[in-house]
Design a protein around this motif. Structure first.
Motif, PDB file in Angstrom:
ATOM      1  N   VAL A  48      18.565   3.331 -29.966  1.00 33.18           N
ATOM      2  CA  VAL A  48      19.919   3.465 -30.497  1.00 33.18           C
ATOM      3  C   VAL A  48      20.907   3.738 -29.363  1.00 33.18           C
ATOM      4  O   VAL A  48      21.901   3.045 -29.208  1.00 33.18           O
ATOM      5  CB  VAL A  48      19.990   4.612 -31.530  1.00 33.18           C
ATOM      6  CG1 VAL A  48      21.430   4.834 -31.980  1.00 33.18           C
ATOM      7  CG2 VAL A  48      19.093   4.309 -32.713  1.00 33.18           C
ATOM      8  N   ALA A  49      20.612   4.772 -28.569  1.00 30.76           N
ATOM      9  CA  ALA A  49      21.530   5.159 -27.489  1.00 30.76           C
ATOM     10  C   ALA A  49      20.768   5.968 -26.455  1.00 30.76           C
ATOM     11  O   ALA A  49      19.758   6.599 -26.775  1.00 30.76           O
ATOM     12  CB  ALA A  49      22.701   5.972 -28.026  1.00 30.76           C
ATOM     13  N   GLY A  50      21.256   5.945 -25.216  1.00 29.18           N
ATOM     14  CA  GLY A  50      20.610   6.707 -24.160  1.00 29.18           C
ATOM     15  C   GLY A  50      21.631   7.270 -23.192  1.00 29.18           C
ATOM     16  O   GLY A  50      22.769   6.780 -23.095  1.00 29.18           O
ATOM     17  N   ILE A  51      21.224   8.307 -22.480  1.00 31.79           N
ATOM     18  CA  ILE A  51      22.097   8.938 -21.503  1.00 31.79           C
ATOM     19  C   ILE A  51      21.236   9.476 -20.368  1.00 31.79           C
ATOM     20  O   ILE A  51      20.151  10.017 -20.610  1.00 31.79           O
ATOM     21  CB  ILE A  51      22.938  10.063 -22.160  1.00 31.79           C
ATOM     22  CG1 ILE A  51      23.996  10.595 -21.187  1.00 31.79           C
ATOM     23  CG2 ILE A  51      22.057  11.195 -22.669  1.00 31.79           C
ATOM     24  CD1 ILE A  51      25.056  11.457 -21.867  1.00 31.79           C
ATOM     25  N   THR A  52      21.703   9.313 -19.144  1.00 29.21           N
ATOM     26  CA  THR A  52      20.997   9.894 -18.008  1.00 29.21           C
ATOM     27  C   THR A  52      21.512  11.309 -17.786  1.00 29.21           C
ATOM     28  O   THR A  52      22.706  11.569 -17.917  1.00 29.21           O
ATOM     29  CB  THR A  52      21.187   9.057 -16.741  1.00 29.21           C
ATOM     30  OG1 THR A  52      22.593   8.883 -16.506  1.00 29.21           O
ATOM     31  CG2 THR A  52      20.530   7.707 -16.894  1.00 29.21           C
ATOM     32  N   TRP A  53      20.564  12.199 -17.472  1.00 29.53           N
ATOM     33  CA  TRP A  53      20.935  13.607 -17.478  1.00 29.53           C
ATOM     34  C   TRP A  53      21.886  13.952 -16.333  1.00 29.53           C
ATOM     35  O   TRP A  53      22.867  14.666 -16.525  1.00 29.53           O
ATOM     36  CB  TRP A  53      19.671  14.468 -17.384  1.00 29.53           C
ATOM     37  CG  TRP A  53      19.925  15.860 -17.830  1.00 29.53           C
ATOM     38  CD1 TRP A  53      20.088  16.947 -17.033  1.00 29.53           C
ATOM     39  CD2 TRP A  53      20.072  16.312 -19.172  1.00 29.53           C
ATOM     40  NE1 TRP A  53      20.333  18.057 -17.807  1.00 29.53           N
ATOM     41  CE2 TRP A  53      20.324  17.700 -19.108  1.00 29.53           C
ATOM     42  CE3 TRP A  53      20.033  15.684 -20.414  1.00 29.53           C
ATOM     43  CZ2 TRP A  53      20.521  18.468 -20.260  1.00 29.53           C
ATOM     44  CZ3 TRP A  53      20.229  16.452 -21.546  1.00 29.53           C
ATOM     45  CH2 TRP A  53      20.454  17.812 -21.461  1.00 29.53           C
ATOM     46  N   ASN A  54      21.600  13.470 -15.133  1.00 30.44           N
ATOM     47  CA  ASN A  54      22.370  13.907 -13.969  1.00 30.44           C
ATOM     48  C   ASN A  54      23.767  13.292 -13.903  1.00 30.44           C
ATOM     49  O   ASN A  54      24.736  13.984 -13.594  1.00 30.44           O
ATOM     50  CB  ASN A  54      21.614  13.582 -12.684  1.00 30.44           C
ATOM     51  CG  ASN A  54      20.424  14.495 -12.478  1.00 30.44           C
ATOM     52  OD1 ASN A  54      20.367  15.581 -13.045  1.00 30.44           O
ATOM     53  ND2 ASN A  54      19.468  14.061 -11.681  1.00 30.44           N
ATOM     54  N   ASN A  55      23.891  11.995 -14.174  1.00 30.58           N
ATOM     55  CA  ASN A  55      25.199  11.378 -13.998  1.00 30.58           C
ATOM     56  C   ASN A  55      25.861  10.966 -15.299  1.00 30.58           C
ATOM     57  O   ASN A  55      26.997  10.491 -15.297  1.00 30.58           O
ATOM     58  CB  ASN A  55      25.106  10.177 -13.041  1.00 30.58           C
ATOM     59  CG  ASN A  55      24.073   9.170 -13.500  1.00 30.58           C
ATOM     60  OD1 ASN A  55      23.802   9.046 -14.676  1.00 30.58           O
ATOM     61  ND2 ASN A  55      23.500   8.431 -12.556  1.00 30.58           N
ATOM     62  N   GLY A  56      25.159  11.137 -16.425  1.00 26.95           N
ATOM     63  CA  GLY A  56      25.797  10.889 -17.715  1.00 26.95           C
ATOM     64  C   GLY A  56      26.048   9.431 -18.059  1.00 26.95           C
ATOM     65  O   GLY A  56      26.859   9.141 -18.945  1.00 26.95           O
ATOM     66  N   ASN A  57      25.378   8.508 -17.377  1.00 26.43           N
ATOM     67  CA  ASN A  57      25.530   7.093 -17.744  1.00 26.43           C
ATOM     68  C   ASN A  57      24.982   6.866 -19.145  1.00 26.43           C
ATOM     69  O   ASN A  57      23.911   7.356 -19.486  1.00 26.43           O
ATOM     70  CB  ASN A  57      24.775   6.201 -16.759  1.00 26.43           C
ATOM     71  CG  ASN A  57      25.466   6.117 -15.420  1.00 26.43           C
ATOM     72  OD1 ASN A  57      26.637   6.469 -15.287  1.00 26.43           O
ATOM     73  ND2 ASN A  57      24.750   5.659 -14.417  1.00 26.43           N
ATOM     74  N   THR A  58      25.708   6.112 -19.948  1.00 25.26           N
ATOM     75  CA  THR A  58      25.294   5.875 -21.332  1.00 25.26           C
ATOM     76  C   THR A  58      25.066   4.387 -21.585  1.00 25.26           C
ATOM     77  O   THR A  58      25.660   3.526 -20.917  1.00 25.26           O
ATOM     78  CB  THR A  58      26.345   6.388 -22.321  1.00 25.26           C
ATOM     79  OG1 THR A  58      27.596   5.721 -22.071  1.00 25.26           O
ATOM     80  CG2 THR A  58      26.552   7.882 -22.182  1.00 25.26           C
ATOM     81  N   ASN A  59      24.198   4.093 -22.544  1.00 27.75           N
ATOM     82  CA  ASN A  59      24.007   2.729 -23.021  1.00 27.75           C
ATOM     83  C   ASN A  59      23.670   2.774 -24.501  1.00 27.75           C
ATOM     84  O   ASN A  59      23.166   3.781 -24.995  1.00 27.75           O
ATOM     85  CB  ASN A  59      22.954   1.968 -22.205  1.00 27.75           C
ATOM     86  CG  ASN A  59      21.633   2.698 -22.049  1.00 27.75           C
ATOM     87  OD1 ASN A  59      21.580   3.922 -22.008  1.00 27.75           O
ATOM     88  ND2 ASN A  59      20.556   1.941 -21.972  1.00 27.75           N
ATOM     89  N   TYR A  60      23.985   1.674 -25.192  1.00 27.34           N
ATOM     90  CA  TYR A  60      23.870   1.641 -26.643  1.00 27.34           C
ATOM     91  C   TYR A  60      23.268   0.330 -27.121  1.00 27.34           C
ATOM     92  O   TYR A  60      23.438  -0.722 -26.481  1.00 27.34           O
ATOM     93  CB  TYR A  60      25.264   1.786 -27.281  1.00 27.34           C
ATOM     94  CG  TYR A  60      25.949   3.091 -26.980  1.00 27.34           C
ATOM     95  CD1 TYR A  60      26.780   3.226 -25.871  1.00 27.34           C
ATOM     96  CD2 TYR A  60      25.773   4.203 -27.804  1.00 27.34           C
ATOM     97  CE1 TYR A  60      27.410   4.424 -25.586  1.00 27.34           C
ATOM     98  CE2 TYR A  60      26.405   5.409 -27.532  1.00 27.34           C
ATOM     99  CZ  TYR A  60      27.214   5.502 -26.420  1.00 27.34           C
ATOM    100  OH  TYR A  60      27.847   6.696 -26.138  1.00 27.34           O
ATOM    101  N   ALA A  61      22.636   0.392 -28.270  1.00 26.05           N
ATOM    102  CA  ALA A  61      22.239  -0.832 -28.958  1.00 26.05           C
ATOM    103  C   ALA A  61      23.503  -1.520 -29.463  1.00 26.05           C
ATOM    104  O   ALA A  61      24.491  -0.859 -29.820  1.00 26.05           O
ATOM    105  CB  ALA A  61      21.319  -0.503 -30.123  1.00 26.05           C
ATOM    106  N   ASP A  62      23.482  -2.834 -29.502  1.00 25.88           N
ATOM    107  CA  ASP A  62      24.654  -3.586 -29.945  1.00 25.88           C
ATOM    108  C   ASP A  62      25.067  -3.190 -31.359  1.00 25.88           C
ATOM    109  O   ASP A  62      26.261  -3.188 -31.689  1.00 25.88           O
ATOM    110  CB  ASP A  62      24.363  -5.087 -29.897  1.00 25.88           C
ATOM    111  CG  ASP A  62      24.301  -5.623 -28.481  1.00 25.88           C
ATOM    112  OD1 ASP A  62      23.757  -6.718 -28.290  1.00 25.88           O
ATOM    113  OD2 ASP A  62      24.803  -4.943 -27.558  1.00 25.88           O
ATOM    114  N   SER A  63      24.096  -2.842 -32.187  1.00 20.37           N
ATOM    115  CA  SER A  63      24.380  -2.549 -33.600  1.00 20.37           C
ATOM    116  C   SER A  63      25.185  -1.259 -33.789  1.00 20.37           C
ATOM    117  O   SER A  63      25.748  -1.053 -34.869  1.00 20.37           O
ATOM    118  CB  SER A  63      23.070  -2.447 -34.381  1.00 20.37           C
ATOM    119  OG  SER A  63      22.233  -1.442 -33.833  1.00 20.37           O
TER     120      SER A  63
END
Length: 126
Positions: A48-63
């Motif tokens: 569904v969604a993700g985040i990297t702990w140190n730099n806070g980069n996020t990514n998401y499923a298209d839906s």
């Protein structure tokens, strides 16, 4: 090993909002990427969604792009998933997961994650 506990699920009408929380304990998550996954009855678990702990980069499923927002609170060791404009097809058990490897962006495959919570049910009604 990291222990993860999700909360915040529930029943909501279509168009409504929920915020899921994931509390982590055990080994520090400072180098982990965190992900939210979901699994509907009869379907495979999906990213569904993700985040990297140190730099806070996020990514998401298209839906869920534009409707869901993942965030983290480093001081509290918590990860959140704000879900807006919910649809019936968002109904699923939502899981928080931790990946012990440093990444530029969170992985989207289930097999990349080493620790999982027990899940929290989200039900969206018409």
């Amino acid at each position: 090993q990291v222990q993860l506990v999700e909360s915040g699920g529930g029943l909501v009408q279509a168009g409504g909002s929920l915020r899921l929380s994931c509390t982590s304990s055990g080994r520090t998550v400072s180098r982990y990427a965190m992900g939210w996954f979901r699994q509907a009855p009869g379907k495979e678990r999906e990213f569904v969604a993700g985040i990297t702990w140190n730099n806070g980069n996020t990514n998401y499923a298209d839906s869920v792009k534009g409707r869901f927002t993942i965030s983290r609170d480093i001081a509290k060791n918590m990860v959140y998933l704000q879900m807006n404009s919910l649809k019936p097809e968002d109904t699923a058990v939502y899981y928080c997961a931790a990946d012990p490897r440093p990444r530029l962006y969170a992985a989207t495959y289930v097999t990349e994650y080493a620790s999982w919570g027990q899940g929290t049910q989200v039900t969206v009604s018409l």
